[in-house]
Motif scaffolding. Structure first.
Motif, PDB file in Angstrom:
ATOM      1  N   ARG A 246       0.873  -1.173   0.000  1.00  0.00           N
ATOM      2  CA  ARG A 246       0.000   0.000   0.000  1.00  0.00           C
ATOM      3  C   ARG A 246       0.910   1.222   0.000  1.00  0.00           C
ATOM      4  NH1 ARG A 246      -5.302  -0.759   3.485  1.00  0.00           N
ATOM      5  NH2 ARG A 246      -5.334  -2.546   2.081  1.00  0.00           N
ATOM      6  N   GLU A 247       1.329   1.645  -1.187  1.00  0.00           N
ATOM      7  CA  GLU A 247       2.426   2.600  -1.299  1.00  0.00           C
ATOM      8  C   GLU A 247       2.002   4.049  -1.525  1.00  0.00           C
ATOM      9  OE1 GLU A 247       5.772  -0.460  -3.151  1.00  0.00           O
ATOM     10  OE2 GLU A 247       4.617   0.814  -4.518  1.00  0.00           O
ATOM     11  N   SER A 248       0.792   4.272  -2.016  1.00  0.00           N
ATOM     12  CA  SER A 248       0.392   5.651  -2.338  1.00  0.00           C
ATOM     13  C   SER A 248      -0.389   6.291  -1.194  1.00  0.00           C
ATOM     14  CB  SER A 248      -0.464   5.676  -3.607  1.00  0.00           C
ATOM     15  OG  SER A 248      -1.760   5.176  -3.341  1.00  0.00           O
ATOM     16  N   PHE A 249      -0.386   7.604  -1.185  1.00  0.00           N
ATOM     17  CA  PHE A 249      -1.132   8.352  -0.173  1.00  0.00           C
ATOM     18  C   PHE A 249      -2.615   8.002  -0.214  1.00  0.00           C
ATOM     19  CE2 PHE A 249      -3.794  12.130   0.635  1.00  0.00           C
ATOM     20  CZ  PHE A 249      -3.547  12.291   1.994  1.00  0.00           C
ATOM     21  N   LYS A 250      -3.187   7.944  -1.399  1.00  0.00           N
ATOM     22  CA  LYS A 250      -4.624   7.683  -1.510  1.00  0.00           C
ATOM     23  C   LYS A 250      -4.979   6.275  -1.041  1.00  0.00           C
ATOM     24  CE  LYS A 250      -5.908  11.056  -5.039  1.00  0.00           C
ATOM     25  NZ  LYS A 250      -6.568  11.296  -6.341  1.00  0.00           N
ATOM     26  N   GLU A 251      -4.134   5.299  -1.327  1.00  0.00           N
ATOM     27  CA  GLU A 251      -4.388   3.938  -0.840  1.00  0.00           C
ATOM     28  C   GLU A 251      -4.426   3.914   0.683  1.00  0.00           C
ATOM     29  OE1 GLU A 251      -2.681   0.555  -3.791  1.00  0.00           O
ATOM     30  OE2 GLU A 251      -1.176   1.858  -2.896  1.00  0.00           O
TER      31      GLU A 251
ATOM     32  N   TYR B 207       0.373   5.807  12.030  1.00  0.00           N
ATOM     33  CA  TYR B 207      -0.459   6.019  10.840  1.00  0.00           C
ATOM     34  C   TYR B 207      -0.346   7.437  10.270  1.00  0.00           C
ATOM     35  CZ  TYR B 207      -4.683   5.510   7.875  1.00  0.00           C
ATOM     36  OH  TYR B 207      -5.579   5.464   6.838  1.00  0.00           O
ATOM     37  N   PRO B 208      -0.422   8.503  11.088  1.00  0.00           N
ATOM     38  CA  PRO B 208      -0.268   9.842  10.499  1.00  0.00           C
ATOM     39  C   PRO B 208       1.093  10.048   9.832  1.00  0.00           C
ATOM     40  CG  PRO B 208      -0.344   9.961  12.904  1.00  0.00           C
ATOM     41  CD  PRO B 208      -0.761   8.582  12.526  1.00  0.00           C
ATOM     42  N   MET B 209       2.138   9.412  10.368  1.00  0.00           N
ATOM     43  CA  MET B 209       3.454   9.521   9.724  1.00  0.00           C
ATOM     44  C   MET B 209       3.435   8.882   8.346  1.00  0.00           C
ATOM     45  SD  MET B 209       6.481   9.077  12.561  1.00  0.00           S
ATOM     46  CE  MET B 209       6.016   7.433  13.119  1.00  0.00           C
ATOM     47  N   TRP B 210       2.840   7.674   8.255  1.00  0.00           N
ATOM     48  CA  TRP B 210       2.813   6.995   6.956  1.00  0.00           C
ATOM     49  C   TRP B 210       2.075   7.856   5.925  1.00  0.00           C
ATOM     50  CZ3 TRP B 210       5.915   5.053   9.809  1.00  0.00           C
ATOM     51  CH2 TRP B 210       5.782   3.985  10.683  1.00  0.00           C
ATOM     52  N   LEU B 211       0.962   8.467   6.327  1.00  0.00           N
ATOM     53  CA  LEU B 211       0.200   9.304   5.404  1.00  0.00           C
ATOM     54  C   LEU B 211       1.041  10.479   4.917  1.00  0.00           C
ATOM     55  CD1 LEU B 211      -3.233   9.274   7.267  1.00  0.00           C
ATOM     56  CD2 LEU B 211      -2.826   8.399   4.959  1.00  0.00           C
ATOM     57  N   TYR B 212       1.725  11.125   5.832  1.00  0.00           N
ATOM     58  CA  TYR B 212       2.570  12.268   5.464  1.00  0.00           C
ATOM     59  C   TYR B 212       3.712  11.823   4.551  1.00  0.00           C
ATOM     60  CZ  TYR B 212       5.662  16.310   5.881  1.00  0.00           C
ATOM     61  OH  TYR B 212       6.472  17.393   5.595  1.00  0.00           O
ATOM     62  N   PHE B 213       4.403  10.746   4.935  1.00  0.00           N
ATOM     63  CA  PHE B 213       5.529  10.264   4.143  1.00  0.00           C
ATOM     64  C   PHE B 213       5.085   9.883   2.726  1.00  0.00           C
ATOM     65  CE2 PHE B 213       7.756   8.434   8.198  1.00  0.00           C
ATOM     66  CZ  PHE B 213       7.958   9.721   8.658  1.00  0.00           C
ATOM     67  N   ALA B 214       3.921   9.233   2.622  1.00  0.00           N
ATOM     68  CA  ALA B 214       3.438   8.783   1.311  1.00  0.00           C
ATOM     69  C   ALA B 214       3.063   9.955   0.417  1.00  0.00           C
ATOM     70  CB  ALA B 214       2.241   7.847   1.485  1.00  0.00           C
ATOM     71  N   HIS B 215       2.638  11.067   1.017  1.00  0.00           N
ATOM     72  CA  HIS B 215       2.288  12.235   0.209  1.00  0.00           C
ATOM     73  C   HIS B 215       3.518  13.042  -0.190  1.00  0.00           C
ATOM     74  CE1 HIS B 215       0.584  16.152  -0.930  1.00  0.00           C
ATOM     75  NE2 HIS B 215      -0.493  15.453  -1.246  1.00  0.00           N
ATOM     76  N   GLU B 216       4.489  13.113   0.709  1.00  0.00           N
ATOM     77  CA  GLU B 216       5.642  13.983   0.486  1.00  0.00           C
ATOM     78  C   GLU B 216       6.829  13.277  -0.163  1.00  0.00           C
ATOM     79  OE1 GLU B 216       5.407  17.231   1.025  1.00  0.00           O
ATOM     80  OE2 GLU B 216       3.339  16.901   1.705  1.00  0.00           O
ATOM     81  N   SER B 217       6.800  11.948  -0.251  1.00  0.00           N
ATOM     82  CA  SER B 217       7.902  11.206  -0.855  1.00  0.00           C
ATOM     83  C   SER B 217       7.364   9.887  -1.400  1.00  0.00           C
ATOM     84  CB  SER B 217       9.002  10.942   0.182  1.00  0.00           C
ATOM     85  OG  SER B 217       8.561   9.993   1.133  1.00  0.00           O
TER      86      SER B 217
END
Length: 224
Positions: free
Chosen positions: A51-56, A95-105
């Motif tokens: 699950r690599e993308s921000f939207k996923e 979880y909030p870190m993963w969301l941020y990381f997936a959007h910014e990188s």
């Protein structure tokens, strides 16, 4: 990298991930699968999927085992400064870190078991207390709503009835008993908004064999 006191890394985990990150400078975080242990015993299951993308991650939820994660220090520093998680009232840290990381990188899934994860019944995410589970689900929704607003996405309105249905459903998957199934059936037979998915689950939950066959089929076909 993260590793709680009750979890552990498997040999080679750190080197493999650091080598991967050094070879891929555009990747801000990578992760893998974790072997599940219950009551001190190794199970046949593992936790973690691609699950690599921000939207996923935003729409499908968190399936990233924190114990398997490796991320860059600079992206965490940006996250801490911009999001200021200590000022939020979220019940989860990862979880909030993963969301941020997936959007910014870029986030990459390494399809290997790299750590061991112990399921503890009294933890926030695995509590047997229904109200605690509901509070955890609501907190997850609230942080998703925060990131949806920040990055111009939209989420459906919070539906507590649906969340309770899912809580009982996954409790049955985790440890089926006739007592749980009867409670599940009686409590949710009169759902106000029953989808076809919910009608099927309610029906098959009355029989252990049928329920397990249904779950296996749904898992194999990637439905529900």
């Amino acid at each position: 990298m993260e590793c709680a006191g009750d979890d552990w890394w498997l040999p080679g985990k750190v080197k493999k991930q650091i080598d991967f990150m050094e070879a891929n400078p555009d990747v801000g975080m990578c992760y893998g699968k974790a072997q599940i242990y219950k009551n001190g015993k190794k199970t046949s299951g593992s936790f973690g999927e691609k699950r690599e993308s921000f939207k996923e991650l935003l729409y499908k939820g968190n399936v990233i085992p924190a114990v398997t994660v490796c991320f860059r220090r600079e992206i965490y520093e940006h996250y801490a400064n911009e999001i200021e998680p200590e000022k939020q009232n979220w019940l989860m840290e990862d979880y909030p870190m993963w969301l941020y990381f997936a959007h910014e990188s870029k986030v990459k899934f390494l399809n290997t078991v790299s750590a061991a994860y112990r399921v503890l019944e009294n933890s926030a995410s695995h509590s047997t207390d229904i109200q605690k589970k509901l509070s955890f689900a609501k907190s997850s929704y609230e942080l998703r709503l925060f990131f949806a607003g920040r990055y111009k996405e939209s989420l459906p309105v919070w539906d507590e009835e649906k969340e309770l249905f899912n809580i009982y459903y996954y409790q049955l998957l985790d440890s089926y008993t006739h007592k749980k199934a009867a409670f599940f059936y009686d409590s949710y037979l009169n759902l106000h908004k029953k989808s076809m998915r919910e009608r099927i689950i309610i029906f098959v939950s009355r029989n252990f064999v049928l329920f397990k066959v249904f779950y296996f089929f749904a898992w194999m076909k990637n439905i529900f």
